[in-house]
Write a protein that holds these residues in place. Structure first.
Motif, PDB file in Angstrom:
ATOM      1  N   TYR A   4      21.764  36.129   4.508  1.00  0.00           N
ATOM      2  CA  TYR A   4      21.838  36.872   5.768  1.00  0.00           C
ATOM      3  C   TYR A   4      21.316  38.287   5.570  1.00  0.00           C
ATOM      4  CZ  TYR A   4      23.867  34.218   9.518  1.00  0.00           C
ATOM      5  OH  TYR A   4      24.046  33.351  10.544  1.00  0.00           O
ATOM      6  N   LEU A  12      21.440  40.261  13.134  1.00  0.00           N
ATOM      7  CA  LEU A  12      21.513  39.542  11.864  1.00  0.00           C
ATOM      8  C   LEU A  12      20.447  38.463  11.835  1.00  0.00           C
ATOM      9  CD1 LEU A  12      25.342  38.857  11.531  1.00  0.00           C
ATOM     10  CD2 LEU A  12      23.924  40.063   9.877  1.00  0.00           C
ATOM     11  N   PHE A  44      27.662  46.124  10.767  1.00  0.00           N
ATOM     12  CA  PHE A  44      27.017  45.240  11.733  1.00  0.00           C
ATOM     13  C   PHE A  44      26.980  45.884  13.119  1.00  0.00           C
ATOM     14  CE2 PHE A  44      27.772  41.637  14.818  1.00  0.00           C
ATOM     15  CZ  PHE A  44      26.444  41.277  14.902  1.00  0.00           C
ATOM     16  N   PRO A 323      28.011  35.313  12.132  1.00  0.00           N
ATOM     17  CA  PRO A 323      28.241  36.189  13.297  1.00  0.00           C
ATOM     18  C   PRO A 323      29.592  35.921  13.958  1.00  0.00           C
ATOM     19  CG  PRO A 323      25.995  35.340  13.338  1.00  0.00           C
ATOM     20  CD  PRO A 323      26.722  34.608  12.231  1.00  0.00           C
ATOM     21  N   SER A 327      32.801  38.457  14.312  1.00  0.00           N
ATOM     22  CA  SER A 327      33.377  38.827  15.608  1.00  0.00           C
ATOM     23  C   SER A 327      34.858  38.451  15.671  1.00  0.00           C
ATOM     24  CB  SER A 327      32.540  38.278  16.761  1.00  0.00           C
ATOM     25  OG  SER A 327      33.084  37.094  17.251  1.00  0.00           O
TER      26      SER A 327
END
Ligand SMILES: [Zn+2]
Ligand SMILES: [Zn+2]
Length: 341
Positions: A4, A12, A44, A323, A327
């Motif tokens: 990543y 990303l 991020f 991702p 989150s």
């Protein structure tokens, strides 16, 4: 291999790159677990001064050795290991004074890229900060080595007695790591201050004696009531916010210790009450990063039955789901999440 890349804040990309090769002093690790961390979430969302983008990222990991350099002793291909993403140079002024956490090159040589299939560790890490993973320990728990080393380095900066009352400000992963470490050291009077009630409840399950969720102003009276009006023996700030740094000393007793653990944004200042600082003889410290000594203690603690590390891992995601894991971490729907390639 897949890795990543954090292209820019908010973006990303899962990229295909050549698998790293081990130089004579390196080891290459096949990642079995990378853990989400507040630092990664911050990087991020809004970038990070230490991470020039584009960059691979993720710094908490464990895995299996895929390749070993010819000079490396003590490790073989196939060994299950746990490691930190930094190692001291061993030669600078600070390294010679047992302050390897302040080593002149420790941060700029940090290895990023735990959210990948493989990660290469240089000699400075291999020499001091790689350990064999005990068979009974899961890979996600083994990946707690780095954050726990930070926490133990911080606790080392104050004097802790088993009968101390400790207030932890914040109810995130770092606070809960402190909680587990202090419980393992025999402390029972631990209070957690959190804003999110369900996270605070988690702290109770992990062994906090009390949880207060009414904010820092109310906490002054609440901590006062809990300590016969004295204040806590030790206050540990785990949020990295200026107003919380300023509020933390007010929760400590005369002669108490205050650990400002979370780093604040650049170019910020705090005000302290000089009267309390001096006449109440507060000891205020702000430990940074960790030494190899703290890594060894983190390893020993993780390997002991006293440490319920599994309780901090709230879920497991496949690498492409990073991702979502970030989150989930950010929204506080768990403590830490493992990402498994
Ligand atoms: Zn971290
Ligand atoms: Zn050094």
């Amino acid at each position: 291999m897949q890795v990543y890349v954090l292209v820019r804040p908010g973006e990303l990309a899962l990229c295909e790159v050549p698998r790293p090769e081990a130089g004579p002093d390196d080891i290459v690790v096949r990642v079995r677990a990378g853990l989400t961390c507040g630092t990664d979430v911050k990087a991020f969302l809004r970038g990070h001064p230490k991470f020039a983008m584009p960059t691979s990222f993720g710094h908490e990991f464990s895995g299996e050795i895929a390749a070993v350099g010819v000079h490396v002793r003590g490790f073989r291909e196939g060994d299950a290991i746990m490691a930190t993403p930094t190692g001291p140079c061993g030669q600078c002024y600070y390294c010679h004074r047992d302050q390897e956490n302040l080593c002149e090159t420790i941060m700029e040589t940090m290895v990023l890229g735990a959210y990948a299939e493989y990660i290469k560790l240089p000699a400075r890490i291999v020499n001091v900060n790689v350990y064999h993973k005990p068979r009974t320990m899961s890979y996600p728990v083994a990946a707690l080595l780095e954050p726990l080393a930070c926490v133990l380095h911080g606790i080392e900066s104050v004097t802790v007695r088993p009968d101390d009352t400790v207030v932890l400000i914040g109810a995130g992963a770092i606070s809960l790591l402190h909680l587990l470490a202090l419980r393992a050291m025999g402390l029972e009077r631990i209070v957690v201050l959190g804003r999110r009630p369900h996270r605070a409840q988690h702290a109770l399950r992990l062994g906090a004696d009390r949880v207060f969720t009414d904010g820092l102003v109310a906490a002054r009276d609440q901590v006062g009531d809990y300590t016969q009006g004295r204040g806590a023996d030790i206050v540990i700030e785990c949020t990295g916010q200026v107003d919380v740094w300023e509020a933390a000393p007010h929760l400590a007793r005369r002669g108490g210790h205050v650990v400002l653990f979370g780093g604040c944004p650049p170019e910020t200042q705090v005000r302290i009450d000089t009267q309390r600082f001096h006449y109440d003889q507060l000891r205020i410290v702000s430990p940074f990063h960790f030494t190899p000594r703290a890594v060894r203690r983190a390893y020993e603690l993780l390997a002991s039955d006293a440490f319920a590390g599994e309780q901090l891992i709230s879920g497991v995601y496949a690498l492409p789901d990073l991702p979502r894991a970030l989150s989930e971490h950010q929204s506080g729907n768990g403590i830490k999440f493992a990402v498994v390639p």
